[in-house]
Design an enzyme around this catalytic site. Structure first.
Site, PDB file in Angstrom:
ATOM      1  N   TYR A   1      -8.510 -33.281 -15.182  1.00 23.00           N
ATOM      2  CA  TYR A   1      -9.410 -33.589 -16.298  1.00 23.00           C
ATOM      3  C   TYR A   1      -8.698 -34.021 -17.581  1.00 23.00           C
ATOM      4  O   TYR A   1      -9.358 -34.345 -18.569  1.00 23.00           O
ATOM      5  CB  TYR A   1     -10.315 -32.376 -16.584  1.00 23.00           C
TER       6      TYR A   1
ATOM      7  N   ALA B   1     -20.698 -29.273 -12.501  1.00 20.33           N
ATOM      8  CA  ALA B   1     -21.019 -28.791 -11.146  1.00 20.33           C
ATOM      9  C   ALA B   1     -22.521 -28.847 -10.840  1.00 20.33           C
ATOM     10  O   ALA B   1     -22.910 -28.957  -9.671  1.00 20.33           O
ATOM     11  CB  ALA B   1     -20.500 -27.374 -10.976  1.00 20.33           C
TER      12      ALA B   1
ATOM     13  N   PRO C   1     -21.511 -27.026 -17.221  1.00 20.75           N
ATOM     14  CA  PRO C   1     -20.646 -25.849 -17.175  1.00 20.75           C
ATOM     15  C   PRO C   1     -19.152 -26.155 -17.034  1.00 20.75           C
ATOM     16  O   PRO C   1     -18.766 -27.098 -16.358  1.00 20.75           O
ATOM     17  CB  PRO C   1     -21.144 -25.098 -15.927  1.00 20.75           C
ATOM     18  N   ASN C   2     -18.384 -25.330 -17.698  1.00 22.48           N
ATOM     19  CA  ASN C   2     -16.911 -25.336 -17.662  1.00 22.48           C
ATOM     20  C   ASN C   2     -16.275 -26.462 -18.468  1.00 22.48           C
ATOM     21  O   ASN C   2     -15.061 -26.501 -18.631  1.00 22.48           O
ATOM     22  CB  ASN C   2     -16.374 -25.353 -16.214  1.00 22.48           C
TER      23      ASN C   2
ATOM     24  N   SER D   1     -13.521 -37.195 -13.726  1.00 27.38           N
ATOM     25  CA  SER D   1     -12.701 -37.452 -12.528  1.00 27.38           C
ATOM     26  C   SER D   1     -13.463 -38.385 -11.586  1.00 27.38           C
ATOM     27  O   SER D   1     -14.686 -38.551 -11.717  1.00 27.38           O
ATOM     28  CB  SER D   1     -12.402 -36.134 -11.814  1.00 27.38           C
TER      29      SER D   1
ATOM     30  N   ARG E   1      -8.387 -26.648 -18.564  1.00 25.40           N
ATOM     31  CA  ARG E   1      -8.887 -26.492 -17.193  1.00 25.40           C
ATOM     32  C   ARG E   1      -8.348 -27.627 -16.317  1.00 25.40           C
ATOM     33  O   ARG E   1      -8.602 -28.807 -16.595  1.00 25.40           O
ATOM     34  CB  ARG E   1     -10.409 -26.574 -17.256  1.00 25.40           C
TER      35      ARG E   1
ATOM     36  N   HIS F   1     -24.133 -31.467  -8.464  1.00 28.22           N
ATOM     37  CA  HIS F   1     -24.155 -31.353  -7.009  1.00 28.22           C
ATOM     38  C   HIS F   1     -25.114 -30.273  -6.516  1.00 28.22           C
ATOM     39  O   HIS F   1     -25.280 -30.102  -5.314  1.00 28.22           O
ATOM     40  CB  HIS F   1     -22.735 -31.040  -6.498  1.00 28.22           C
TER      41      HIS F   1
ATOM     42  N   HIS G   1     -18.728 -38.822 -15.103  1.00 25.30           N
ATOM     43  CA  HIS G   1     -17.788 -37.833 -14.560  1.00 25.30           C
ATOM     44  C   HIS G   1     -16.381 -38.253 -14.958  1.00 25.30           C
ATOM     45  O   HIS G   1     -16.003 -39.422 -14.748  1.00 25.30           O
ATOM     46  CB  HIS G   1     -17.896 -37.730 -13.036  1.00 25.30           C
TER      47      HIS G   1
ATOM     48  N   ASP H   1     -34.939 -32.686 -12.148  1.00 26.01           N
ATOM     49  CA  ASP H   1     -36.372 -32.764 -12.475  1.00 26.01           C
ATOM     50  C   ASP H   1     -36.574 -32.911 -13.982  1.00 26.01           C
ATOM     51  O   ASP H   1     -37.441 -33.664 -14.426  1.00 26.01           O
ATOM     52  CB  ASP H   1     -37.119 -31.518 -11.977  1.00 26.01           C
TER      53      ASP H   1
ATOM     54  N   ARG I   1     -18.588 -32.887  -3.665  1.00 27.67           N
ATOM     55  CA  ARG I   1     -18.744 -33.579  -4.956  1.00 27.67           C
ATOM     56  C   ARG I   1     -19.265 -35.003  -4.788  1.00 27.67           C
ATOM     57  O   ARG I   1     -19.479 -35.726  -5.753  1.00 27.67           O
ATOM     58  CB  ARG I   1     -17.400 -33.628  -5.710  1.00 27.67           C
TER      59      ARG I   1
ATOM     60  N   ARG J   1     -12.560 -36.773  -4.287  1.00 30.39           N
ATOM     61  CA  ARG J   1     -12.350 -35.325  -4.216  1.00 30.39           C
ATOM     62  C   ARG J   1     -13.129 -34.717  -3.046  1.00 30.39           C
ATOM     63  O   ARG J   1     -13.502 -35.434  -2.114  1.00 30.39           O
ATOM     64  CB  ARG J   1     -12.718 -34.717  -5.573  1.00 30.39           C
TER      65      ARG J   1
ATOM     66  N   ASN K   1     -22.859 -35.459 -18.574  1.00 32.51           N
ATOM     67  CA  ASN K   1     -21.905 -35.021 -17.554  1.00 32.51           C
ATOM     68  C   ASN K   1     -22.418 -33.661 -17.096  1.00 32.51           C
ATOM     69  O   ASN K   1     -22.146 -32.647 -17.754  1.00 32.51           O
ATOM     70  CB  ASN K   1     -20.489 -34.911 -18.115  1.00 32.51           C
TER      71      ASN K   1
ATOM     72  N   GLU L   1     -24.951 -41.258 -16.300  1.00 25.45           N
ATOM     73  CA  GLU L   1     -24.201 -40.114 -15.755  1.00 25.45           C
ATOM     74  C   GLU L   1     -22.704 -40.397 -15.875  1.00 25.45           C
ATOM     75  O   GLU L   1     -22.261 -41.495 -15.538  1.00 25.45           O
ATOM     76  CB  GLU L   1     -24.606 -39.945 -14.276  1.00 25.45           C
TER      77      GLU L   1
HETATM   78  C1  DQA Z   1     -17.043 -33.360 -13.252  1.00 24.67           C
HETATM   79  C2  DQA Z   1     -16.941 -33.384 -11.737  1.00 24.67           C
HETATM   80  C3  DQA Z   1     -17.694 -32.220 -11.120  1.00 24.67           C
HETATM   81  O1  DQA Z   1     -17.599 -32.270  -9.705  1.00 24.67           O
HETATM   82  C4  DQA Z   1     -17.098 -30.904 -11.603  1.00 24.67           C
HETATM   83  O2  DQA Z   1     -17.843 -29.822 -11.091  1.00 24.67           O
HETATM   84  C5  DQA Z   1     -16.976 -30.827 -13.078  1.00 24.67           C
HETATM   85  C6  DQA Z   1     -16.580 -32.023 -13.830  1.00 24.67           C
HETATM   86  C7  DQA Z   1     -16.182 -34.458 -13.925  1.00 24.67           C
HETATM   87  O3  DQA Z   1     -16.410 -34.701 -15.100  1.00 24.67           O
HETATM   88  O4  DQA Z   1     -15.303 -35.022 -13.280  1.00 24.67           O
HETATM   89  O5  DQA Z   1     -17.104 -29.763 -13.660  1.00 24.67           O
HETATM   90  O6  DQA Z   1     -18.395 -33.592 -13.620  1.00 24.67           O
END
Ligand code: DQA
Length: 157
Positions: A25, A79, A12-13, A104, A20, A82, A102, A89, A113, A109, A76, A100
């Protein structure tokens, strides 16, 4: 020529990448990241299936669909990293390497997170390398998949 296919999944996002919180980011858009992954895939011999959804159920459905279709997963989870036992699962139900990513450095942070439901399942975790993290993940994935192929050949499978 590709020797394996990799699902690159974004949570998401991440569709808002570039606009954003750019100080965290960066200014690249998700389309830029998809293009970088496609180019890396070409170089590494990987077919890339790049997707993003804001919906937990959609990410899970795509993972179910990928079980027999792809050789590895770069994710990735944003959110959902977490929060989502369900996503973890779904990843556990796939017998394929997971990396995985990320963008950032989540450990620099907020405390919420610092915990990831995905990390215990992942072969590798790349944090804080910006969008380059996706390319690094694909490079590592190519190595892992080549090593798996080699092991299979040696076992005569
Ligand atoms: C993220 C880090 C997550 O904590 C955050 O919710 C994101 C982006 C990252 O790519 O740094 O949406 O996964």
């Amino acid at each position: 020529m590709t020797f394996a296919s990799v699902l690159v999944l974004n949570g998401p996002n991440l569709n808002l990448l570039g606009t954003r919180e750019p100080t965290i980011y960066g200014s690249e858009t998700l389309a830029d990241v998809a293009e970088r992954c496609r180019q890396a895939g070409e170089r590494l011999g990987l077919a890339i299936d790049f997707r993003q959804s804001n919906a937990e159920h959609q990410l899970i459905d795509w993972l179910h669909d990928a079980r027999e279709r792809v050789h590895g997963i770069v994710i990735n989870p944003a959110a959902y990293t977490h929060t989502s036992v369900a996503l973890a699962d779904a990843l556990k139900a796939i017998d394929k390497p997971v990396i995985e990513v990320h963008i950032s450095n989540v450990h620099k942070r907020e405390a919420f997170r610092h915990h990831s439901y995905v990390s215990p399942i992942a072969e590798a975790i790349i944090v804080g390398c910006g969008t380059q993290g996706y390319v690094l993940a694909l490079e590592r994935m190519a190595e892992l998949l080549k090593a798996n192929e080699q092991r299979k050949r040696e076992a005569g499978q």
